[in-house]
Structure formats: structure tokens, C-alpha cells
Design a protein around this motif. Structure first.
Motif, mmCIF file in Angstrom:
data_model
loop_
_atom_site.group_PDB
_atom_site.id
_atom_site.type_symbol
_atom_site.label_atom_id
_atom_site.label_comp_id
_atom_site.label_asym_id
_atom_site.label_seq_id
_atom_site.Cartn_x
_atom_site.Cartn_y
_atom_site.Cartn_z
ATOM 1 N N VAL A 24 0.861 -1.183 0.000
ATOM 2 C CA VAL A 24 0.000 0.000 0.000
ATOM 3 C C VAL A 24 0.898 1.235 0.000
ATOM 4 O O VAL A 24 1.779 1.362 0.858
ATOM 5 C CB VAL A 24 -0.908 0.034 1.246
ATOM 6 C CG1 VAL A 24 -1.703 1.340 1.307
ATOM 7 C CG2 VAL A 24 -1.840 -1.167 1.274
ATOM 8 N N ALA A 26 1.361 4.719 1.095
ATOM 9 C CA ALA A 26 0.754 5.514 2.163
ATOM 10 C C ALA A 26 1.353 6.914 2.140
ATOM 11 O O ALA A 26 2.557 7.088 2.374
ATOM 12 C CB ALA A 26 0.999 4.848 3.512
ATOM 13 N N TRP A 37 1.867 6.721 9.831
ATOM 14 C CA TRP A 37 1.197 5.468 9.503
ATOM 15 C C TRP A 37 1.505 4.345 10.482
ATOM 16 O O TRP A 37 1.081 3.196 10.263
ATOM 17 C CB TRP A 37 1.583 5.046 8.079
ATOM 18 C CG TRP A 37 1.170 6.068 7.068
ATOM 19 C CD1 TRP A 37 1.981 6.929 6.385
ATOM 20 C CD2 TRP A 37 -0.158 6.354 6.645
ATOM 21 N NE1 TRP A 37 1.233 7.743 5.567
ATOM 22 C CE2 TRP A 37 -0.088 7.414 5.708
ATOM 23 C CE3 TRP A 37 -1.416 5.822 6.962
ATOM 24 C CZ2 TRP A 37 -1.214 7.943 5.082
ATOM 25 C CZ3 TRP A 37 -2.540 6.353 6.352
ATOM 26 C CH2 TRP A 37 -2.425 7.404 5.432
ATOM 27 N N VAL A 40 -1.555 2.381 11.755
ATOM 28 C CA VAL A 40 -2.159 1.556 10.704
ATOM 29 C C VAL A 40 -1.266 0.364 10.405
ATOM 30 O O VAL A 40 -1.743 -0.772 10.242
ATOM 31 C CB VAL A 40 -2.409 2.395 9.438
ATOM 32 C CG1 VAL A 40 -2.897 1.525 8.291
ATOM 33 C CG2 VAL A 40 -3.435 3.498 9.730
ATOM 34 N N PHE A 45 -0.277 -4.379 7.692
ATOM 35 C CA PHE A 45 -0.182 -3.983 6.287
ATOM 36 C C PHE A 45 1.274 -3.845 5.847
ATOM 37 O O PHE A 45 2.133 -3.447 6.632
ATOM 38 C CB PHE A 45 -0.895 -2.646 6.048
ATOM 39 C CG PHE A 45 -2.359 -2.683 6.337
ATOM 40 C CD1 PHE A 45 -3.247 -3.251 5.433
ATOM 41 C CD2 PHE A 45 -2.863 -2.149 7.511
ATOM 42 C CE1 PHE A 45 -4.597 -3.294 5.697
ATOM 43 C CE2 PHE A 45 -4.219 -2.188 7.778
ATOM 44 C CZ PHE A 45 -5.092 -2.762 6.872
ATOM 45 N N THR A 86 -2.685 -0.260 -4.167
ATOM 46 C CA THR A 86 -3.693 0.502 -3.450
ATOM 47 C C THR A 86 -3.001 1.696 -2.810
ATOM 48 O O THR A 86 -1.905 1.571 -2.266
ATOM 49 C CB THR A 86 -4.369 -0.380 -2.379
ATOM 50 O OG1 THR A 86 -5.092 -1.422 -3.044
ATOM 51 C CG2 THR A 86 -5.324 0.432 -1.512
ATOM 52 N N CYS A 88 -3.305 4.907 -0.106
ATOM 53 C CA CYS A 88 -4.007 5.475 1.045
ATOM 54 C C CYS A 88 -3.368 6.812 1.367
ATOM 55 O O CYS A 88 -2.179 6.876 1.683
ATOM 56 C CB CYS A 88 -3.920 4.532 2.246
ATOM 57 S SG CYS A 88 -4.873 5.060 3.681
ATOM 58 N N VAL A 112 -7.911 5.013 -1.056
ATOM 59 C CA VAL A 112 -8.537 5.295 0.234
ATOM 60 C C VAL A 112 -8.160 6.718 0.635
ATOM 61 O O VAL A 112 -6.972 7.037 0.787
ATOM 62 C CB VAL A 112 -8.084 4.295 1.317
ATOM 63 C CG1 VAL A 112 -8.700 4.666 2.675
ATOM 64 C CG2 VAL A 112 -8.468 2.868 0.921
ATOM 65 N N THR A 267 -9.798 2.979 10.031
ATOM 66 C CA THR A 267 -9.105 3.185 8.757
ATOM 67 C C THR A 267 -8.524 1.869 8.242
ATOM 68 O O THR A 267 -8.588 1.575 7.040
ATOM 69 C CB THR A 267 -8.007 4.242 8.915
ATOM 70 O OG1 THR A 267 -8.611 5.498 9.282
ATOM 71 C CG2 THR A 267 -7.216 4.433 7.635
ATOM 72 N N LEU A 271 -9.214 0.023 4.693
ATOM 73 C CA LEU A 271 -8.092 -0.343 3.828
ATOM 74 C C LEU A 271 -8.109 -1.834 3.508
ATOM 75 O O LEU A 271 -7.822 -2.239 2.369
ATOM 76 C CB LEU A 271 -6.785 0.063 4.505
ATOM 77 C CG LEU A 271 -5.492 -0.119 3.705
ATOM 78 C CD1 LEU A 271 -5.568 0.549 2.354
ATOM 79 C CD2 LEU A 271 -4.321 0.428 4.517
ATOM 80 N N THR A 272 -8.471 -2.641 4.481
ATOM 81 C CA THR A 272 -8.599 -4.080 4.239
ATOM 82 C C THR A 272 -9.647 -4.358 3.163
ATOM 83 O O THR A 272 -9.436 -5.193 2.268
ATOM 84 C CB THR A 272 -8.971 -4.807 5.549
ATOM 85 O OG1 THR A 272 -7.923 -4.638 6.492
ATOM 86 C CG2 THR A 272 -9.205 -6.288 5.306
#
Length: 276
Positions: A24, A26, A37, A40, A45, A86, A88, A112, A267, A271-272
Motif C-alpha cells: 500500500v 501511504a 502510519w 495503521v 499492512f 492501493t 491510502c 482510500v 481506517t 483499507l482491508t
């Protein structure tokens, strides 16, 4: 693991946090850094988390705009051999995510947006002069020297939602500081990014990738008016076909969406879903 990615004007420092998911990207906010982050990341992740130019380990790299940040993110993906990920983004990072997804939709699987990326009603009344005034208190700390504990205590005193006993908070604020105690934040870069983010036009209506929007119940501390109301979020949902049902995180503020255990859990859940 740290990577030093060549970009226009120098190198960008990027941390890859190993987890058990697909990577991801971020992207942190305007006056923040990659340690944003950490809460998270604790949910397992795999994060590709840059210090954006003008901040923390990338503080010496200046000359900024949302478009420049987007170009930097493409260089990061290229350097790490990542075709599509992805993304975020939080606050200004969400606006960078929107620009990346619109300009390079082939590089973004899903998006996201965390309390940013979509037009904030408060931005409509802003001018360049008001932006400078709004950021004057944050930029004033650049003229001081700090210890990590003193810097954490000052931030906790300004916002009761910051828990000084949380080791992740201490690590986050310590990462802001140079060895001699100065905040690693470039004044001109922050103001240029603020003007671009606040006064510019977000291309959010042109998004074509699956998108999620998470927003906070408060803005800066308990009981403050939120950056986005539930009505605002519903309007975005109605106007943008690729936007999933917005998710409100009550009783956290802007930073608390990712920098508190409660906010990061919500969050992380979104994200999942986006990673599926």
C-alpha cells in the motif's frame, strides 16, 4: 527498510514496512511525516511510506506542488518495481492520491482517502493571506530547538487527543526533529503545498478507480466542527459513481483518524476492504 529514490532535484526517503498484505502506498499530510502510519501498520499492512519532499528525512528536497508529489510517487513505484498498488492518503496526501489516480489510473488499483482529497467547504473562503496566517503557529516552531520529550509535551498540551504515554506518538514527533533539535520541515515547501491544496481544484470528479472515503467527527480536538460533515460525504457519494459508502469515525479529530488506536482500527478496516 529504507530506500533512497532518485526524483527531480535529489532523492526521496521511503520506508517499506513489511506486513502480510499487498503493498500500500501511504501518503502523509501537509506538515506530517511517514511515521504517521505507524498505528495503521500495526494492523499488519505492507506499507510503502515516503517522507514527502520538504519533510523529515526528505527535508532537504524542496520545490514542491501536488503535481510534483504525484511525479515523486510514480518514481517511488518505479524504483520499487510496483506496477499498480492501493493508495491510502491522509489530508494533503489524499489530494496527492486523487491526482495520482486521475493522472496515472493504471498505477492505482484502489484509493482510500482519509479526511482529505475531496473539496473541503472551509477551503472556499481561503485566500493566500489567510493560508499564511493559518499556518503561522505551526511554522513558528521552526525557529526553536526541541528535545523529543519537550516537543511531544508541547503537542500533547495543544491537543488532548495526543497521548504522551503512547510510544508511537513519541516516535512520530521525534522523527520530525533533526539531531540538533530543529523541526525538519521546509517553510516554503509547506506554504506552496498549502496554497496548491487549498486554492487549487481537485480533479476528484474524474476518478475512475474504486475509492473509499473516511472522515473524522472533529477537526482539531474534541467537539470542533469537522472538516467534512455527513451531508458533505453523502453529496460526494451521490456525485461520484466509484465512491463507496463513506465511513465516519466519531470522536476522533483529523489526525486521530490514523494517529489513535480507535481511528487507525477503522481506517485499517476500510483499507482491508479496499485491498480485497
Amino acid at each position: 527498510m529504507l530506500h533512497h529514490v532518485p526524483v527531480t532535484g535529489g532523492t526521496l526517503t521511503v520506508e517499506v514496512v513489511d506486513g502480510d498484505t499487498a503493498p500500500v502506498l501511504a501518503v502523509h499530510g501537509l506538515t506530517s511525516n511517514r511515521k504517521l502510519w505507524s498505528w495503521v501498520a500495526a494492523h499488519g499492512f505492507t506499507l510503502v511510506a515516503p517522507d514527502l519532499r520538504g519533510r523529515a528525512d526528505s527535508a532537504a528536497l524542496t520545490g514542491s506542488s501536488l503535481r510534483q508529489h504525484t511525479d515523486d510517487m510514480v518514481r517511488v513505484l518505479d524504483a520499487l518495481g510496483l506496477d499498480a498498488v492501493t493508495v491510502c492518503g491522509m489530508s494533503m496526501g489524499a489530494y496527492v492520491g486523487v491526482d495520482l489516480a486521475v493522472r496515472h489510473p493504471d498505477r492505482v488499483r484502489a484509493l482510500v482517502l482519509v479526511d482529505g482529497g475531496l473539496p473541503m467547504p472551509a477551503h472556499a473562503a481561503m485566500t493566500p493571506e489567510l493560508i499564511e496566517a493559518a499556518f503561522a503557529p505551526q511554522l513558528a516552531v521552526l525557529d526553536r530547538t526541541w528535545t523529543p520529550d519537550g516537543y511531544l509535551a508541547a503537542n500533547a498540551a495543544a491537543n488532548p487527543l495526543i497521548d504522551p504515554a503512547d510510544p508511537l506518538q513519541r516516535a512520530y514527533f521525534a522523527h520530525d526533529l533533526s539531531p540538533d533539535g530543529h523541526r525538519r520541515l521546509d517553510r516554503a515547501t509547506v506554504l506552496a503545498d498549502a496554497r496548491d491544496t487549498v486554492l487549487g481544484t481537485s480533479p476528484w470528479r474524474s476518478l475512475t478507480v474504486p475509492t473509499w472515503f473516511v472522515h473524522a467527527g472533529w477537526s482539531t480536538g474534541p467537539d470542533t466542527p469537522p472538516a467534512y460533515s455527513a451531508q458533505d460525504a453523502a453529496g460526494f457519494r451521490a456525485a461520484l459513481p466509484v465512491l463507496h459508502e463513506p465511513v465516519l469515525i466519531p470522536e476522533v479529530d483529523h489526525g486521530g483518524t490514523v494517529m489513535t488506536a480507535a481511528g487507525a482500527a477503522v481506517t485499517a478496516g476500510v483499507l482491508t476492504e479496499a485491498l480485497r
